[in-house]
Scaffold this active site. Structure first.
Site, PDB file in Angstrom:
ATOM      1  N   SER A  69      42.850  77.305   4.065  1.00 48.26           N
ATOM      2  CA  SER A  69      42.525  78.715   4.372  1.00 48.26           C
ATOM      3  C   SER A  69      41.335  78.986   4.487  1.00 48.26           C
ATOM      4  CB  SER A  69      42.920  79.132   3.127  1.00 48.26           C
ATOM      5  OG  SER A  69      42.956  80.742   3.611  1.00 48.26           O
ATOM      6  N   ASP A  70      41.262  79.819   5.320  1.00 42.30           N
ATOM      7  CA  ASP A  70      40.253  80.084   6.188  1.00 42.30           C
ATOM      8  C   ASP A  70      39.461  81.583   6.884  1.00 42.30           C
ATOM      9  OD1 ASP A  70      36.698  79.391   6.582  1.00 42.30           O
ATOM     10  OD2 ASP A  70      37.531  79.795   8.391  1.00 42.30           O
ATOM     11  N   GLN A  71      38.813  81.967   6.996  1.00 40.01           N
ATOM     12  CA  GLN A  71      38.720  83.677   7.503  1.00 40.01           C
ATOM     13  C   GLN A  71      37.109  83.890   7.861  1.00 40.01           C
ATOM     14  OE1 GLN A  71      38.732  86.933   3.887  1.00 40.01           O
ATOM     15  NE2 GLN A  71      40.912  87.467   4.961  1.00 40.01           N
ATOM     16  N   GLY A 106      42.667  82.196   8.982  1.00 39.14           N
ATOM     17  CA  GLY A 106      43.687  80.856   9.437  1.00 39.14           C
ATOM     18  C   GLY A 106      44.441  80.117   8.122  1.00 39.14           C
TER      19      GLY A 106
END
EC number: 3.6.1.-
Length: 202
Positions: A69-71, A106
């Site tokens: 996960s990425d933000q 994501g």
């Protein structure tokens, strides 16, 4: 469990969210360069980084479903990264005061055995109150959100910065959209609810 779960994150907040599924999981800290590429859009960035983080698990594990996960925060079409210090956090929150900011998360689920991956992007909009300099400074001192996209922790005192939240899954604001995650896991054959029959409820 048929598919071991692996969370590609050292974030205690993401770990706490994943615990809501009441399933055992391993964690590791992916070492990836989070810099944006030339002409990369915010959506392309979080998609690429979530995939990179998930695929990094192949160095540590041989099988399982890996969650990456990425933000990023997006304001006036500009990507705003983690502030890293109070000066930058104050600057970000001052920009946000009285305005809306879009957070893009994501999410990637990667099957180490088959090499197949599924990725999605979850948007969430935050409208900030009009904040005084004193309020912003006091918040930064109290919570020190220097490693958080957007310079706040919505699961803590940061909730007091907001006027309105708009989106499908408030968990995405903390960095792990659980609704989408449960759907992606089901596509790989792991139904979170059915799996509870083998997992004692805590």
């Amino acid at each position: 469990m048929k598919y071991p779960l692996i969370l590609a994150s050292s974030s205690l907040f993401r770990q706490s969210l994943l615990q809501k599924f009441n399933l055992p999981f391993d964690t590791f800290s992916p070492n990836v360069d989070e810099s944006a590429l030339n002409n990369e859009t915010p959506a392309q960035l979080v998609k690429r980084l979530s995939e990179l983080k998930a695929r990094a698990a192949s160095k540590h594990f041989s099988k399982g479903l890996v969650i990456g996960s990425d933000q990023v925060a997006v304001f006036n079409e500009q990507i705003l990264g983690k502030p890293h210090n109070k000066h930058n956090a104050v600057k970000q929150l001052s920009l946000f005061s009285g305005h809306s900011v879009t957070f893009l998360t994501g999410l990637c689920v990667y099957d180490l055995t088959s090499g197949e991956s599924k990725t999605c992007i979850e948007p969430f909009n935050v409208t900030f109150k009009t904040l005084t300099d004193a309020q912003i400074s006091a918040y930064c001192d109290a919570e020190q959100p220097y490693n958080c996209a957007g310079s706040f922790k919505s699961e803590g005192l940061g909730i007091c910065l907001f006027e309105k939240l708009t989106g499908d899954d408030p968990n995405s604001l903390i960095g792990l959209p659980l609704i989408k995650l449960s759907q992606l896991l089901a596509e790989f054959g792991l139904d979170v609810l059915s799996a509870q029959s083998n997992t004692p409820l805590s």
